[in-house]
Design an enzyme around this catalytic site. Structure first.
Site, mmCIF file in Angstrom:
data_model
loop_
_atom_site.group_PDB
_atom_site.id
_atom_site.type_symbol
_atom_site.label_atom_id
_atom_site.label_comp_id
_atom_site.label_asym_id
_atom_site.label_seq_id
_atom_site.Cartn_x
_atom_site.Cartn_y
_atom_site.Cartn_z
ATOM 1 N N TYR A 145 29.163 41.880 -18.576
ATOM 2 C CA TYR A 145 27.781 42.294 -18.310
ATOM 3 C C TYR A 145 26.823 41.611 -19.283
ATOM 4 O O TYR A 145 25.782 41.075 -18.886
ATOM 5 C CB TYR A 145 27.685 43.812 -18.442
ATOM 6 C CG TYR A 145 26.277 44.366 -18.427
ATOM 7 C CD1 TYR A 145 25.596 44.558 -17.219
ATOM 8 C CD2 TYR A 145 25.625 44.721 -19.616
ATOM 9 C CE1 TYR A 145 24.312 45.080 -17.209
ATOM 10 C CE2 TYR A 145 24.345 45.236 -19.605
ATOM 11 C CZ TYR A 145 23.693 45.411 -18.400
ATOM 12 O OH TYR A 145 22.406 45.924 -18.394
ATOM 13 N N HIS A 146 27.197 41.598 -20.555
ATOM 14 C CA HIS A 146 26.376 40.988 -21.595
ATOM 15 C C HIS A 146 26.224 39.485 -21.362
ATOM 16 O O HIS A 146 25.123 38.925 -21.456
ATOM 17 C CB HIS A 146 27.024 41.268 -22.955
ATOM 18 C CG HIS A 146 26.395 40.555 -24.101
ATOM 19 N ND1 HIS A 146 27.019 39.512 -24.756
ATOM 20 C CD2 HIS A 146 25.199 40.708 -24.716
ATOM 21 C CE1 HIS A 146 26.237 39.067 -25.716
ATOM 22 N NE2 HIS A 146 25.133 39.768 -25.722
#
Length: 273
Positions: A145-146
């Site tokens: 996600y990051h």
């Protein structure tokens, strides 16, 4: 008919004198590509792990070490180019001015070019996840996600030329210089003191706290129009606010689970119940 932006390649930027308008033109063509890369990246995360379930893990420690050291060197040099400008702007305009006014951040050949290089480096950074997949290491939600959000956000917002970016880039590059060097050491199989990993997660969290403060203040400035010429826009603030708040939550949760709950399992169990 509306005129279309002339095609500009990455080579045009790399091999020519720095020109912000030419770079923004390149980013207008790059943006659709960045969405396709993100979709391909997410597909790699999902299908790559499924494919590797029935295969032996690749032994890539030496290649991984080179990969991480290369990013550490890149981050360190980019920080060397960008951080002095941050300090100079802070001394000249103060803390507020350092995230409200661009000065020559985007037009200067050094800071302009290395700021763009930072944005473009988020594409090869996605390769971090490929190493995890090929080595059959866990790919946790926080990781992919990051990586995906940062890459896409940088590609989307670069052309907005926001002043706060000088803080975001300087903080991220400083953290990545240390983080990737640590990853390189670990890839070589060398042991490090246990507090080092904790320290790296801590400075990542500090980075997000500072960014959340700046974004929060910019939201107030924008809502009240207290600094009319402050260089910020609602679309960048909204998307960036979601990004940094979510990062702060995810990394703080990771820190708690990795370094606090493990030391006090009784407390963690009590909290869960």
């Amino acid at each position: 008919m509306a005129a279309t932006a002339p095609y500009v390649s990455a080579a045009d930027i790399l091999l020519s004198e720095w020109d912000l308008n030419r770079t923004i033109s390149f980013m207008s063509h790059w943006l659709p590509t960045s969405f396709k890369i993100t979709i391909g990246y997410l597909a790699m995360v999902y299908f790559g792990q499924k494919i590797m379930k029935k295969r032996e893990a690749f032994q890539l420690n030496n290649v991984l070490a080179i990969w991480n050291f290369a990013f550490s060197i890149f981050s360190g040099f980019a920080a060397y180019r960008l951080i002095p400008e941050l300090f100079a702007t802070y001394n000249k305009l103060g803390f507020l001015g350092s995230y409200c006014y661009n000065e020559q951040y985007y037009t200067d050949p050094y800071t302009g070019f290395w700021g763009w290089m930072f944005v473009m480096s988020k594409a090869p950074e996605l390769g971090d996840t490929l190493f995890l997949v090929l080595r059959k290491k866990p790919v946790i939600f926080m990781h992919w996600y990051h990586h995906a959000f940062t890459f896409l956000y940088a590609s989307i917002t670069y052309s907005e030329t926001q002043a706060w970016s000088r803080w975001s880039l300087a903080l991220n590059l400083a953290v990545h210089t240390v983080m990737y060097f640590y990853f390189g050491i670990r890839a070589l199989g060398l042991s490090t003191p246990k507090p080092v990993a904790k320290f790296i997660t801590s400075i990542q969290i500090i980075q997000f706290i500072i960014s959340c403060y700046i974004f929060g203040h910019l939201v107030i400035i924008k809502a009240t129009n207290s600094v009319p010429d402050c260089k910020c826009s609602w679309n960048v603030l909204a998307l960036g606010g979601i990004m940094y708040l979510s990062y702060l939550y995810l990394f703080a949760e990771f820190f708690y689970n990795a370094y606090i709950a493990k030391r006090h399992p009784g407390k963690a169990a009590k909290k869960l119940n």
